[in-house]
Design a protein around this motif. Sequence first.
Motif, PDB file in Angstrom:
ATOM      1  N   SER A  26       0.794  -1.596   0.121  1.00  0.00           N
ATOM      2  CA  SER A  26       0.045   0.038  -0.160  1.00  0.00           C
ATOM      3  C   SER A  26       0.974   1.708  -0.468  1.00  0.00           C
ATOM      4  CB  SER A  26      -1.194   0.184   0.921  1.00  0.00           C
ATOM      5  OG  SER A  26      -0.234   0.561   2.614  1.00  0.00           O
ATOM      6  N   PRO A  27       0.266   2.508  -0.324  1.00  0.00           N
ATOM      7  CA  PRO A  27       1.370   3.816  -0.422  1.00  0.00           C
ATOM      8  C   PRO A  27       1.195   3.872   1.594  1.00  0.00           C
ATOM      9  CG  PRO A  27      -0.844   4.099  -1.627  1.00  0.00           C
ATOM     10  CD  PRO A  27      -1.235   2.440  -1.053  1.00  0.00           C
ATOM     11  N   ARG A  28       0.949   3.634   2.134  1.00  0.00           N
ATOM     12  CA  ARG A  28       1.128   3.228   3.460  1.00  0.00           C
ATOM     13  C   ARG A  28       2.471   2.521   3.864  1.00  0.00           C
ATOM     14  NH1 ARG A  28      -2.974   6.289   6.717  1.00  0.00           N
ATOM     15  NH2 ARG A  28      -4.628   6.204   5.508  1.00  0.00           N
ATOM     16  N   LYS A  29       3.591   1.858   3.115  1.00  0.00           N
ATOM     17  CA  LYS A  29       4.167   0.963   3.453  1.00  0.00           C
ATOM     18  C   LYS A  29       5.194   1.712   3.899  1.00  0.00           C
ATOM     19  CE  LYS A  29       5.921   2.075  -1.442  1.00  0.00           C
ATOM     20  NZ  LYS A  29       6.404   0.605  -2.013  1.00  0.00           N
ATOM     21  N   HIS A  30       5.632   2.742   3.880  1.00  0.00           N
ATOM     22  CA  HIS A  30       7.114   3.369   4.614  1.00  0.00           C
ATOM     23  C   HIS A  30       5.644   3.499   6.212  1.00  0.00           C
ATOM     24  CE1 HIS A  30       9.304   2.868   0.964  1.00  0.00           C
ATOM     25  NE2 HIS A  30       8.329   3.593   0.211  1.00  0.00           N
ATOM     26  N   GLY A  31       4.982   3.967   6.419  1.00  0.00           N
ATOM     27  CA  GLY A  31       4.089   4.141   7.569  1.00  0.00           C
ATOM     28  C   GLY A  31       4.505   3.436   8.602  1.00  0.00           C
ATOM     29  N   GLN A  32       4.235   3.631   9.649  1.00  0.00           N
ATOM     30  CA  GLN A  32       4.073   2.651  10.950  1.00  0.00           C
ATOM     31  C   GLN A  32       2.824   1.619  10.974  1.00  0.00           C
ATOM     32  OE1 GLN A  32       4.548   4.245  14.720  1.00  0.00           O
ATOM     33  NE2 GLN A  32       5.032   1.724  15.481  1.00  0.00           N
ATOM     34  N   PHE A  33       3.455  -0.152  11.367  1.00  0.00           N
ATOM     35  CA  PHE A  33       2.268  -1.343  11.551  1.00  0.00           C
ATOM     36  C   PHE A  33       2.177  -1.609  12.680  1.00  0.00           C
ATOM     37  CE2 PHE A  33       1.385  -5.708  11.465  1.00  0.00           C
ATOM     38  CZ  PHE A  33       0.447  -6.102  10.483  1.00  0.00           C
ATOM     39  N   ILE A  34       1.450  -1.665  13.251  1.00  0.00           N
ATOM     40  CA  ILE A  34       1.302  -2.362  14.372  1.00  0.00           C
ATOM     41  C   ILE A  34      -0.047  -3.200  14.702  1.00  0.00           C
ATOM     42  CG2 ILE A  34       0.585  -1.826  16.757  1.00  0.00           C
ATOM     43  CD1 ILE A  34       1.585   0.700  16.509  1.00  0.00           C
ATOM     44  N   ALA A  35       0.251  -4.788  15.034  1.00  0.00           N
ATOM     45  CA  ALA A  35      -0.526  -5.612  15.346  1.00  0.00           C
ATOM     46  C   ALA A  35      -0.876  -6.001  17.314  1.00  0.00           C
ATOM     47  CB  ALA A  35      -0.066  -7.097  14.217  1.00  0.00           C
ATOM     48  N   ILE A  36      -2.607  -5.681  16.957  1.00  0.00           N
ATOM     49  CA  ILE A  36      -2.846  -5.584  17.876  1.00  0.00           C
ATOM     50  C   ILE A  36      -4.167  -6.882  18.036  1.00  0.00           C
ATOM     51  CG2 ILE A  36      -3.886  -4.602  19.853  1.00  0.00           C
ATOM     52  CD1 ILE A  36      -3.491  -2.371  18.269  1.00  0.00           C
ATOM     53  N   ASN A  37      -3.660  -8.148  19.199  1.00  0.00           N
ATOM     54  CA  ASN A  37      -4.515  -9.394  19.780  1.00  0.00           C
ATOM     55  C   ASN A  37      -5.580  -8.226  20.935  1.00  0.00           C
ATOM     56  OD1 ASN A  37      -5.854 -11.343  20.700  1.00  0.00           O
ATOM     57  ND2 ASN A  37      -4.351 -12.060  19.791  1.00  0.00           N
ATOM     58  N   ASN A  57      -0.489   7.021  13.460  1.00  0.00           N
ATOM     59  CA  ASN A  57      -0.953   7.900  11.738  1.00  0.00           C
ATOM     60  C   ASN A  57      -0.384   8.302  10.767  1.00  0.00           C
ATOM     61  OD1 ASN A  57      -2.740  10.055  11.378  1.00  0.00           O
ATOM     62  ND2 ASN A  57      -1.656  11.403  12.055  1.00  0.00           N
ATOM     63  N   GLY A  58      -0.519   7.821   9.784  1.00  0.00           N
ATOM     64  CA  GLY A  58      -0.759   7.495   8.506  1.00  0.00           C
ATOM     65  C   GLY A  58       0.041   6.350   7.940  1.00  0.00           C
ATOM     66  N   GLY A  59       0.062   5.060   9.425  1.00  0.00           N
ATOM     67  CA  GLY A  59       0.537   4.048   9.081  1.00  0.00           C
ATOM     68  C   GLY A  59      -0.921   2.887   8.800  1.00  0.00           C
ATOM     69  N   THR A  60      -0.544   1.672   9.360  1.00  0.00           N
ATOM     70  CA  THR A  60      -1.530   0.533   9.473  1.00  0.00           C
ATOM     71  C   THR A  60      -1.768   0.225  10.236  1.00  0.00           C
ATOM     72  OG1 THR A  60      -1.224   0.194   7.063  1.00  0.00           O
ATOM     73  CG2 THR A  60      -2.607  -1.278   7.764  1.00  0.00           C
ATOM     74  N   ILE A  61      -3.180  -0.097  11.156  1.00  0.00           N
ATOM     75  CA  ILE A  61      -3.047  -0.416  12.168  1.00  0.00           C
ATOM     76  C   ILE A  61      -4.179  -2.019  11.969  1.00  0.00           C
ATOM     77  CG2 ILE A  61      -4.364  -0.902  14.508  1.00  0.00           C
ATOM     78  CD1 ILE A  61      -4.633   2.131  15.139  1.00  0.00           C
ATOM     79  N   PHE A  62      -3.465  -3.410  12.451  1.00  0.00           N
ATOM     80  CA  PHE A  62      -3.866  -5.087  12.390  1.00  0.00           C
ATOM     81  C   PHE A  62      -5.201  -5.116  13.502  1.00  0.00           C
ATOM     82  CE2 PHE A  62      -3.405  -9.650  12.136  1.00  0.00           C
ATOM     83  CZ  PHE A  62      -4.174  -9.474  11.678  1.00  0.00           C
TER      84      PHE A  62
END
Length: 420
Positions: A60-71, A107-112
């Motif tokens: 995605s265009p957000r690939k340089h943003g932060q990615f956080i995975a939350i259970n 902000n600017g990234g992806t939350i899983f």
Amino acid sequence: MNHSEIQSIKQRFGIIGNSPLLNYAIQVAAQVAPTDMTVLITGESGSGKESFSKIIHSLSPRKHGQFIAINCGAIPEGTIDSELFGHEKGSFTGAQEARKGYFEVTNGGTIFLDEIGEMPLGTQARLLRVLENGEFIKVGSSKVQKTDVRVVTATNVNLLNAVRDGAFREDLYYRLNTVPITVPPLRERGDDVYLLFRKFAADFAEKYHVKPITLTPDAIIELQRFRFPGNIRQLKNIAEQISVLEYDREIDSTKLRHYLPQEEVSSVPMLLPGHRAAEQNFSERDLLYKVLFDMKKDVTDLKKLVYEFISPQTNKASILQEHSHLFENLDNIDRHAYSAPEKAENILLSVNDHADDYEKVEDIPHETEEETLSLESKEKEMILKALKKHNNKRKYAAHDLGISERTLYRKLKQYDIEEL
């Protein structure tokens, strides 16, 4: 998307397998990745749902943003709002300083959000606001803050059933389910099972500095026949156990079976959704049915007894013996009278004296004195009989009635039945 592009994605993210269902899921993930659409990934536990969230973020265009995975299922209900949206100093006990939540940090990234079905209803309302307006409020604050976050969710439960049971918001479900991706369970991926096993065997051989284990043809068949309720995670654990414990590096089907747990198959009927709320009513209904069936059986037996006594060519003593259970609870009749020939003969004489009367009886409509048919009174009567039979021991009385001891205790209170 062609086959080579899908293979490139598999190599990049370490995905093993050639199942058509797996390839289709990867294709959908790659197609939706460049957009900002919300994605709901469904699949059984251990099937590899988190890998698809990483595919979506990385392409995605957000690939340089932060990615956080939350259970969501691993965060206590009392702190999940603070974890996701942050809190102000002093907003609750232990909040000694202000804290930024994941939606602010990412902000600017992806939350899983994994196991989204475990999210509390209050938090669901906050999440819906973020998805619709990009707004959130910290715990203990009144200030509205903005965030630009792509949300990818996953679940191993049927969210529609959760919506039906009132455990998940319907509006949030349709907001999350913009693009659904279904990750197939391992048992539906055919030859992928053996491919994954070989990969894990090679990895553990390198890790533990041993020779890789191999499977005989019959062991391969046995492996692919197993259903793997724990999916890839379970297969990996089995491969590791064998790699560590077996001296012989070639494994046949007999050895493999020692590492494949027996699948639990229950003959107990499946409980319907919401069974906890209906459990009490089910126990009471079961007791009432038992009372009614017992009454019907006794009436049928009495009809048969009268008919056989009227017939001239019958052995009256044997008939009484056969139907002895009908006289067990009558206080004015000796329970063992039918076992004594002389007493049984007296009863038979009394019945025979009126045999002619039975032959003259016509089955015509008539009114009789109304008898109490209250289920509650019959239920109370059965409980009293069971207690008397078992000398007031509730455990045995409950077992005889076919209900739990807890239900019996509640019935004793309901009918004001004191100890006998």
